[in-house]
Enzyme design. Sequence first.
Site, mmCIF file in Angstrom:
data_model
loop_
_atom_site.group_PDB
_atom_site.id
_atom_site.type_symbol
_atom_site.label_atom_id
_atom_site.label_comp_id
_atom_site.label_asym_id
_atom_site.label_seq_id
_atom_site.Cartn_x
_atom_site.Cartn_y
_atom_site.Cartn_z
ATOM 1 N N HIS A 106 9.267 -3.779 3.335
ATOM 2 C CA HIS A 106 8.962 -3.916 1.908
ATOM 3 C C HIS A 106 10.230 -4.166 1.098
ATOM 4 O O HIS A 106 10.240 -4.977 0.165
ATOM 5 C CB HIS A 106 8.296 -2.640 1.377
ATOM 6 N N ASP A 118 2.181 -9.277 8.997
ATOM 7 C CA ASP A 118 0.733 -9.425 8.842
ATOM 8 C C ASP A 118 0.439 -10.923 8.705
ATOM 9 O O ASP A 118 0.076 -11.405 7.625
ATOM 10 C CB ASP A 118 0.247 -8.643 7.619
ATOM 11 N N ARG A 150 2.479 2.647 9.380
ATOM 12 C CA ARG A 150 1.747 3.405 10.399
ATOM 13 C C ARG A 150 2.642 3.913 11.527
ATOM 14 O O ARG A 150 2.189 4.719 12.342
ATOM 15 C CB ARG A 150 0.605 2.545 10.961
ATOM 16 N N HIS A 181 8.947 0.834 3.421
ATOM 17 C CA HIS A 181 9.925 0.818 4.508
ATOM 18 C C HIS A 181 10.823 -0.408 4.334
ATOM 19 O O HIS A 181 10.714 -1.142 3.336
ATOM 20 C CB HIS A 181 9.224 0.820 5.872
ATOM 21 N N GLN A 227 -3.048 -12.173 7.532
ATOM 22 C CA GLN A 227 -3.198 -11.884 6.097
ATOM 23 C C GLN A 227 -2.448 -12.923 5.268
ATOM 24 O O GLN A 227 -2.960 -13.415 4.252
ATOM 25 C CB GLN A 227 -2.661 -10.491 5.792
ATOM 26 N N GLU A 238 5.599 -11.738 7.205
ATOM 27 C CA GLU A 238 4.961 -12.416 8.327
ATOM 28 C C GLU A 238 4.450 -11.434 9.373
ATOM 29 O O GLU A 238 3.705 -11.827 10.272
ATOM 30 C CB GLU A 238 5.943 -13.396 8.972
ATOM 31 N N MET A 292 0.837 -1.198 0.000
ATOM 32 C CA MET A 292 0.000 0.000 0.000
ATOM 33 C C MET A 292 0.875 1.254 0.000
ATOM 34 O O MET A 292 0.409 2.353 0.333
ATOM 35 C CB MET A 292 -0.953 0.006 1.196
ATOM 36 N N SER A 325 6.493 -0.707 10.000
ATOM 37 C CA SER A 325 5.119 -0.512 9.550
ATOM 38 C C SER A 325 4.972 0.909 9.032
ATOM 39 O O SER A 325 5.551 1.849 9.595
ATOM 40 C CB SER A 325 4.137 -0.740 10.710
ATOM 41 N N TYR A 327 4.180 3.859 0.802
ATOM 42 C CA TYR A 327 4.960 4.402 1.919
ATOM 43 C C TYR A 327 5.938 3.326 2.394
ATOM 44 O O TYR A 327 5.914 2.891 3.531
ATOM 45 C CB TYR A 327 4.086 4.914 3.054
#
Length: 287
Positions: free
Chosen positions: A40, A153, A190, A37, A156, A151, A33, A188, A35
């Site tokens: 990713h 998430d 967030r 980090h 998910q 992992e 999604m 994250s 942004y």
Amino acid sequence: MPRLFRRIKEIRGFIKDIKCRGNNVSVGLVPTMGYLHEGHLKLIRLSKLQNDLTVVSIYVNPLQFGAGEDFDRYPRDLDRDLALCEEAGVDVVFAPDDEEVYPEHPSVKIEIPGLTDRLEGVYRPGHFNGVAIVVLKLFNIVQPDRAYFGEKDYQQLKVVERLVKDLSIPVEIIPVPTVREEDGLACSSRNVYLSPEEKQSALAIYRSFLLAQKLFQGGNTDADLLKQAIREFLLKHPHVSKIDYVEITDENLNPVSEVKDGDRILVAVFVGNTRLIDNWRISHEKV
């Protein structure tokens, strides 16, 4: 700079052409999604090692956000993400808008009893329906050989693995261990919401895992005892405002009463107004 596509027809045509021109060209997909980090980037690096072509999707999927959640303020910076993708050697970025992904609101509903109706599924109704729809759309658009999921998430990841298995989708799902900052906080997008003081309290999540691991290694295998110890530890920290859940499950998310090597601790915690999820694989190994 990676090739940037905003339209489904264009990226499909590009990948089809690549595969027609090359024998057995393998494609790796890293769904995000944005942004980006370090978590990713770890997925991207692994895809680069295992595939001829790496595609990163960047799309903040409205279907997986509920009413009152942070869809509107979720961090977005495509130029920043493209620069990171270029540095990481990404070949293709797919960054569609809402109208491209959902010309009409989907009528299909995807549920997996025992997976989508517990933990996050309880506190975020409809979340995994949105995740499943967008992941299946991305698989159909990109048609990757492999897809990479962190992992961090964990639920998910399990939902996606089950979708692929049940629907015989020809994509190999590659799980990648959670990437943490030096202080233990799970990477994250967030985390950007956290003030410096809140971040200090957020570190309690990782430390609570270490506490539970120490108790387990000391012979405590009662799941309720470990969960209570985690809750009490978290709530000692000033900015931990709410705990949605602390659960211990087997690797397939079935709750356990007696903890064994390889089980998972899963938590969802509000630090200030920011909801963070994390998990930990319990083992007898030293951290």
